[in-house]
Design an enzyme around this catalytic site. Structure first.
Site, PDB file in Angstrom:
ATOM      1  N   GLU A   1     -31.816 -16.721  23.891  1.00  0.00           N
ATOM      2  CA  GLU A   1     -31.373 -16.125  22.643  1.00  0.00           C
ATOM      3  C   GLU A   1     -30.078 -15.366  22.854  1.00  0.00           C
ATOM      4  O   GLU A   1     -29.723 -15.007  23.981  1.00  0.00           O
ATOM      5  CB  GLU A   1     -32.439 -15.189  22.077  1.00  0.00           C
ATOM      6  CG  GLU A   1     -32.762 -14.015  22.975  1.00  0.00           C
ATOM      7  CD  GLU A   1     -33.867 -13.143  22.390  1.00  0.00           C
ATOM      8  OE1 GLU A   1     -33.547 -12.194  21.664  1.00  0.00           O
ATOM      9  OE2 GLU A   1     -35.036 -13.448  22.653  1.00  0.00           O
TER      10      GLU A   1
ATOM     11  N   ASP B   1     -32.015 -17.856  18.245  1.00  0.00           N
ATOM     12  CA  ASP B   1     -33.161 -17.823  19.142  1.00  0.00           C
ATOM     13  C   ASP B   1     -33.795 -19.212  19.176  1.00  0.00           C
ATOM     14  O   ASP B   1     -34.144 -19.757  18.131  1.00  0.00           O
ATOM     15  CB  ASP B   1     -34.161 -16.782  18.596  1.00  0.00           C
ATOM     16  CG  ASP B   1     -35.156 -16.342  19.643  1.00  0.00           C
ATOM     17  OD1 ASP B   1     -35.403 -17.113  20.580  1.00  0.00           O
ATOM     18  OD2 ASP B   1     -35.684 -15.226  19.506  1.00  0.00           O
TER      19      ASP B   1
END
Length: 409
Positions: A122, A27
């Site tokens: 992400e 992420d």
DNA sequence: TCTGGGGTCCTAGGACCC
DNA sequence: TCTGGGGTCCTAGGACCC
């Protein structure tokens, strides 16, 4: 849930046991804001908020310096600026985010081809088959972080676990700039003390409902009889949450997924009551949805509109067509018919169009063919000369536009 | 404080068919 | 005669995620 400002950050020791923890969740930290800092390094270290400068806009992203003042994504801009008046506000640059997002996923694929993007910033990686060059899951995660930093200047936090859900929680706890391994054997112990809101699928409403039944932690949810949960939440959600709470999440990493709908919506700076204006906006949105359908090679069977009023009440109307379409003109006709059928409505804050029930493009038999050709010509001109280069005359205010192509004889 | 825009999935009721 | 049950599709609304 984590506070998102990094104060409850948790990273794992070098020797954490990563046996069987073959799912990574990577992420990018404060992604949009970090991209803006790449382009404007003089802003580093200052509280920066990304968002449009418009009375009804919300925060798209904020740097950690701004988050310390309680600024978070999706917060109304007015609130954010009250909390952090000296923040620098930067307009978003979509194309820059798409560029760096693509770079990020390319780098992920140097670790393993099994990459599942989740949104723009992400993704999950399945490293169970990673070769010797990549090494253990923890080594893979460290290598990914290093490559992202070297090749983009951005920072990725990574969670390593035995399932997607736990890997995602882990990356969240590791932020900013961290790596957290949750050993498979410790999964349940890791989960139990966390608040129910940490579960994927528990938002504000469900969280309240659970707390109303004295279920505040994941451990308490895991111990609740399934029948009690079903009565409170409905079958599907109850089952999913009960399994997640006990660390059960067998969802595999999927590299490709078919799109199920394509839509476009817009919020007005001031509520709009004029039906002609609403139709014009629907035209613009419908043409855009049509262009995106054609680019995706899809046709839609169902057209839906969404209308939000000044008091935030929101209605939706949808209709399944006799024949699927990828033509803006047909989408607009359906959208206007739906709007008209809604009757007298209060002034409108937001209006949107969505194409649903997508399938592979079908050859249409009727008048749309002529419209389709006209719209394809516009597609091609846009591809050559750039967005905004071509604007059908019928999109111009008050022109009424030329008459549509004639139905084939 | 006053709430964006892109999506996904679930529920529930009614129509319709067998 | 006053009423079954399962399956599928359609529509509206809502919760949630990034």
């Amino acid at each position: 849930m984590s506070r998102q400002d990094g104060r409850d950050r948790l990273v794992s020791a070098e020797d954490a046991d990563d046996t069987g923890a073959t799912i990574l969740h990577a992420d990018l930290d404060a992604f949009f804001a970090s991209v803006e800092l790449l382009d404007r390094p003089e802003l580093r270290g200052r509280p920066v908020i990304v968002g449009r400068d418009s009375p009804r806009s919300v925060v798209t992203a904020a740097t950690y310096e701004a988050r310390r003042y309680g600024v978070n994504s999706a917060m109304p801009m007015a609130v954010a600026l009250r909390r952090c008046p000296h923040a620098v506000v930067v307009e978003p640059h979509r194309d820059r985010y798409e560029h760096w997002s693509a770079r990020f996923f390319e780098i992920c694929r140097t670790i393993t081809p099994l990459v599942e993007p989740v949104g723009i910033d992400e993704g999950f990686l399945d490293v169970s088959g990673a070769g010797r060059a990549i090494g253990s899951p923890r080594a893979a995660a460290a290598l990914l972080r290093e490559r992202v930093r070297e090749r983009t200047g951005l920072v990725a936090s990574v969670g390593v676990a035995g399932s997607k859900f736990v890997a995602k929680l882990a990356s969240g706890r590791a932020k900013p700039d961290g790596l957290l391994v949750v050993p498979v054997a410790e999964t349940v112990a890791f989960l139990r003390p966390l608040p129910v809101d940490a579960l994927w699928g528990v938002g504000g409403r469900t969280g309240e409902r659970l707390r109303g039944r004295a279920i505040s932690t994941i451990g308490e949810l895991a111990d609740t009889p399934p029948a009690t949960l079903r009565a409170a939440l409905g079958d599907a959600l109850a089952q999913r949450l009960h399994e997640l709470a006990r660390g059960i999440d067998p969802r595999p990493v999927v590299t490709e997924r078919a799109e199920r709908s394509i839509g476009r919506e817009t919020t007005f700076e001031e509520d709009v009551a004029d039906p002609a204006e609403l139709r014009r906006v629907l035209r613009r949105l419908s043409d855009d949805v049509g262009a995106r359908l054609r680019r995706a090679g899809c046709s839609a069977r169902t057209i839906a509109i969404k209308v939000r009023f000044g008091d935030f009440r929101t209605i939706s109307r949808s209709r399944t067509l006799a024949e699927p379409t990828d033509v803006g003109h047909a989408i607009h006709e359906a959208a206007v018919a739906l709007l008209d059928a809604a009757g007298e409505i209060p002034p409108v804050r937001l209006i949107g169009v969505r194409a649903e029930q997508l399938g592979p493009r079908t050859v249409s038999l009727w008048e749309e063919d002529a419209w389709r050709e006209a719209e394809q010509a516009v597609d091609q001109a846009r591809d050559r000369f750039g967005r905004g280069a071509v604007r059908p005359a019928r999109l111009l205010p008050d022109s009424g536009g030329p008459r549509g192509p004639r139905r084939p004889a």
